[in-house]
Design a protein around this motif. Structure first.
Motif, short mmCIF file in Angstrom:
data_model
loop_
_atom_site.label_atom_id
_atom_site.label_comp_id
_atom_site.label_asym_id
_atom_site.label_seq_id
_atom_site.Cartn_x
_atom_site.Cartn_y
_atom_site.Cartn_z
N ILE A 1 -8.69 8.02 1.32
CA ILE A 1 -9.02 7.61 2.69
C ILE A 1 -8.69 8.73 3.67
O ILE A 1 -8.02 9.71 3.32
CB ILE A 1 -8.23 6.35 3.11
CG1 ILE A 1 -6.72 6.66 3.18
CG2 ILE A 1 -8.51 5.17 2.20
CD1 ILE A 1 -5.91 5.60 3.87
N ILE B 1 -7.45 -4.09 -1.50
CA ILE B 1 -6.34 -4.99 -1.14
C ILE B 1 -6.70 -6.43 -1.49
O ILE B 1 -5.89 -7.16 -2.10
CB ILE B 1 -6.02 -4.85 0.37
CG1 ILE B 1 -5.33 -3.51 0.65
CG2 ILE B 1 -5.15 -6.01 0.85
CD1 ILE B 1 -5.17 -3.20 2.12
N VAL C 1 -1.43 -1.11 -4.24
CA VAL C 1 -2.64 -0.32 -4.03
C VAL C 1 -2.19 1.07 -3.62
O VAL C 1 -1.38 1.22 -2.70
CB VAL C 1 -3.55 -0.93 -2.93
CG1 VAL C 1 -4.73 -0.01 -2.65
CG2 VAL C 1 -4.04 -2.31 -3.34
N VAL D 1 -7.35 4.68 -4.05
CA VAL D 1 -8.40 4.84 -3.05
C VAL D 1 -8.13 6.08 -2.22
O VAL D 1 -6.99 6.30 -1.78
CB VAL D 1 -8.48 3.60 -2.13
CG1 VAL D 1 -9.65 3.72 -1.17
CG2 VAL D 1 -8.58 2.32 -2.94
N ARG E 1 -13.25 0.67 1.51
CA ARG E 1 -12.82 0.62 0.11
C ARG E 1 -11.37 0.16 0.00
O ARG E 1 -11.00 -0.56 -0.93
CB ARG E 1 -12.98 1.99 -0.54
CG ARG E 1 -14.42 2.47 -0.64
CD ARG E 1 -14.54 3.64 -1.61
NE ARG E 1 -13.69 4.76 -1.24
CZ ARG E 1 -14.02 5.72 -0.39
NH1 ARG E 1 -15.22 5.69 0.19
NH2 ARG E 1 -13.19 6.71 -0.10
N LEU E 2 -10.54 0.57 0.96
CA LEU E 2 -9.14 0.15 0.95
C LEU E 2 -9.03 -1.35 1.15
O LEU E 2 -8.26 -2.03 0.44
CB LEU E 2 -8.36 0.89 2.05
CG LEU E 2 -6.89 0.50 2.21
CD1 LEU E 2 -6.11 0.77 0.93
CD2 LEU E 2 -6.27 1.25 3.38
N GLN E 3 -9.80 -1.90 2.09
CA GLN E 3 -9.77 -3.35 2.33
C GLN E 3 -10.21 -4.11 1.08
O GLN E 3 -9.58 -5.11 0.69
CB GLN E 3 -10.66 -3.72 3.50
CG GLN E 3 -10.57 -5.19 3.87
CD GLN E 3 -11.87 -5.72 4.46
OE1 GLN E 3 -12.91 -5.11 4.32
NE2 GLN E 3 -11.80 -6.87 5.10
N ASN F 1 -4.14 9.70 1.47
CA ASN F 1 -4.56 9.97 2.84
C ASN F 1 -4.87 11.45 3.05
O ASN F 1 -4.58 12.29 2.21
CB ASN F 1 -3.46 9.52 3.81
CG ASN F 1 -3.91 9.52 5.25
OD1 ASN F 1 -5.10 9.40 5.54
ND2 ASN F 1 -2.97 9.66 6.18
N LEU G 1 -11.80 3.27 4.66
CA LEU G 1 -11.05 2.05 4.96
C LEU G 1 -11.74 0.80 4.41
O LEU G 1 -11.07 -0.19 4.11
CB LEU G 1 -10.83 1.91 6.47
CG LEU G 1 -9.93 2.97 7.13
CD1 LEU G 1 -9.50 2.50 8.51
CD2 LEU G 1 -8.71 3.28 6.28
N LEU H 1 1.17 4.90 0.42
CA LEU H 1 0.34 5.93 1.04
C LEU H 1 0.84 7.32 0.64
O LEU H 1 2.01 7.66 0.87
CB LEU H 1 0.37 5.78 2.57
CG LEU H 1 -0.72 6.52 3.34
CD1 LEU H 1 -2.10 5.97 2.99
CD2 LEU H 1 -0.48 6.41 4.84
N VAL I 1 0.87 -1.18 0.00
CA VAL I 1 0.00 0.00 0.00
C VAL I 1 0.90 1.23 0.00
O VAL I 1 1.62 1.48 0.97
CB VAL I 1 -0.94 0.02 1.23
CG1 VAL I 1 -1.76 1.30 1.24
CG2 VAL I 1 -1.86 -1.20 1.21
N ALA J 1 -3.09 4.55 -1.95
CA ALA J 1 -4.07 5.17 -1.05
C ALA J 1 -3.69 6.63 -0.82
O ALA J 1 -2.54 6.93 -0.47
CB ALA J 1 -4.12 4.41 0.28
#
Length: 480
Positions: free
Chosen positions: A344, A359, A306, A342, A354-356, A310, A352, A280, A278, A308
């Motif tokens: 977040i 993943i 992925v 994503v 959508r993040l899961q 933040n 979170l 970030l 991930v 993300a």
């Protein structure tokens, strides 16, 4: 649930060195500089026949405010409450300090069983300090040398009855639970390995704390709080995961200190052993040069990625920002075309779910296998739509294709003149695999091989029979 032993003490008394000794490998960073460890790190320890969980903690400092040392102390005190027993280390060469006395009093009042260890006690230099440790009122101190492995047999003798008593309590608790003997046993699966990487202060530790649901990792406004890769076990939405928090990665030219170099190399190692990475980003400054390098590293290592973004909760113009993010992603990271992006907020927990989902989806694609018959039908259609080039008038023939591996998906095409196939044609096939077999974003490896690549005698000249061998064959013919 196994017995948990927390190693506590002042900074630089050898806690991480002993932790590494008990787990049998270098998991925690060790340096002469005090205060290297800032988070709670767990590992599976082995000491003779004993098996237990050992926890490395931040150095106890005499600070109770919201400063970094104060937050580190509160995290360590929380570890004391979680543990079945504490191993309180003091430095036998320095002797007992006023800070040791303060924390010995705190541990006495905690209610957690305490084992007193006088570390660095090898040789005459540590004898006086080991004797002085009696004054702490925590019983007989064990003379230890974490660096040389001395005193571990005595530690095992002290721990054995504690571990046995803890196991008896667990067995008693299990007998009180009504278990259906006919129910099928739950399938044991390895946890999903996830590394969270990014620049300093992107919010990696805050994100993992929110996923876990408790303050397991030290957070704060200071950049670079996390110094080594910390693994946290969690069941997230029914899936067992092992999430690695890594140190923030800055540009190589800015990494000067030895400790930061160790931290970055520890993070790179976490990327290599992860299944999902991930990346970030900070919504205020996304896709800076270092972010691109980190994402490219994960792709080159063959990890599923992925992205993300933040701190989305403080973004004012969300629609315009999201459109710009997607455009920048496709333009700056074409090698990850189709990878999930994503938005977040690690602080509030929004996004979170959508993040899961992203993943789990990335992991499923990373493990995908395509049947050989389907691949070869697809290859024939791709060649018919766009034939390979014909160098010097000789057309390259793509004869056969198969998937050699997964994690990430790897494919082999048997063909004539593999060294003549341009990179652009390989990209054409890779992009086709992504689109037609629904493999967005995952790294795809495509290898071109000639028909005789596997034959070790392919380029070897036929040897001429010697006179002797001719004579032997002639004699054998006459005998026959």
């Amino acid at each position: 649930m196994s017995f948990v032993l927390a190693i506590v003490g002042r900074p630089n008394v050898g806690k991480s060195t002993l932790f590494n000794r008990l787990v049998g490998r270098r998991l925690a960073l060790v340096d002469d500089q005090p205060g290297v460890t800032r988070d709670l790190r767990e590992g599976d320890a082995r000491l003779g026949d004993l098996r237990f969980t050992v926890m490395d903690t931040a150095g106890l400092e005499d600070a109770t405010d919201d400063s970094l040392p104060g937050r580190m102390r509160r995290l360590t005190e929380r570890a004391v409450g979680m543990a079945d027993a504490c191993l309180f280390l003091v430095d036998a060469r320095v002797g007992i300090t006023p800070t040791d006395e303060v924390f010995a009093d705190i541990l006495r009042r905690s209610g957690t069983p305490v084992i007193l260890g006088a570390n660095k006690a090898e040789g005459r230099a540590g004898e006086a300090g080991a004797l002085e440790a009696w004054n702490l009122g925590l019983g007989e101190p064990l003379s230890l040398s974490a660096e040389h492995g001395e005193g571990l047999a005595e530690l095992a003798v002290t721990l054995a009855p504690m571990i046995e008593a803890a196991e008896d309590r667990i067995e008693e608790a299990e007998t009180d639970i009504d278990i259906d003997a006919d129910a099928p046993a739950a399938a044991r699966t390895k946890p999903l390995q996830i590394a969270v990487v990014g620049r300093p202060n992107a919010g990696k530790s805050t994100l993992i704390n929110k996923i876990v649901g408790e303050e397991r990792l030290l957070t704060g406004p200071e950049a670079g709080i996390t110094r080594d890769s910390i693994a946290v076990q969690v069941n997230w939405g029914g899936t067992d995961m092992r999430i690695f928090d890594t140190a923030g990665m800055r540009k190589k030219a800015r990494v000067q200190e030895k400790l930061e170099k160790l931290s970055v190399s520890d993070g790179l190692r976490a990327v290599k052993f992860a299944e999902i990475v991930v990346v970030l980003l900070d919504a205020e400054i996304p896709f800076e040069q270092q972010d691109l390098r980190i994402a490219d590293l994960a792709e080159r290592e063959g990890r599923a990625v992925v992205v993300a973004v933040n701190k989305w909760d403080v973004e004012e113009h969300k629609q315009e920002k999201l459109r710009d993010l997607k455009e920048s992603f496709e333009r700056l990271l074409p090698q990850l075309r189709g990878a999930p992006l994503v938005t977040i907020s690690a602080k509030t927990g929004r996004g979170l779910d959508r993040l899961q989902a992203a993943i789990l989806r990335a992991h499923e694609v990373w493990n995908r296998r395509v049947p050989t018959a389907t691949l070869n039908r697809w290859l024939a259609e791709m060649v018919e739509a766009h034939p390979p080039p014909a160098p010097a008038g000789r057309r390259i023939k793509l004869r056969y294709m198969t998937q050699a591996k997964t994690r990430p998906p790897g494919f082999v095409v048997m063909c004539s003149m593999p060294d003549k196939i341009p990179e652009s044609y390989s990209r054409y096939l890779v992009n086709g695999l992504r689109d037609d077999f629904d493999m967005p974003g995952t790294p795809i490896r495509l290898h071109m091989r000639g028909q005789g690549d596997a034959n070790p005698y392919r380029n070897r000249k036929k040897s001429t029979p010697s006179r002797l061998s001719k004579h032997v064959r002639k004699g054998a013919t006459k005998k026959g």
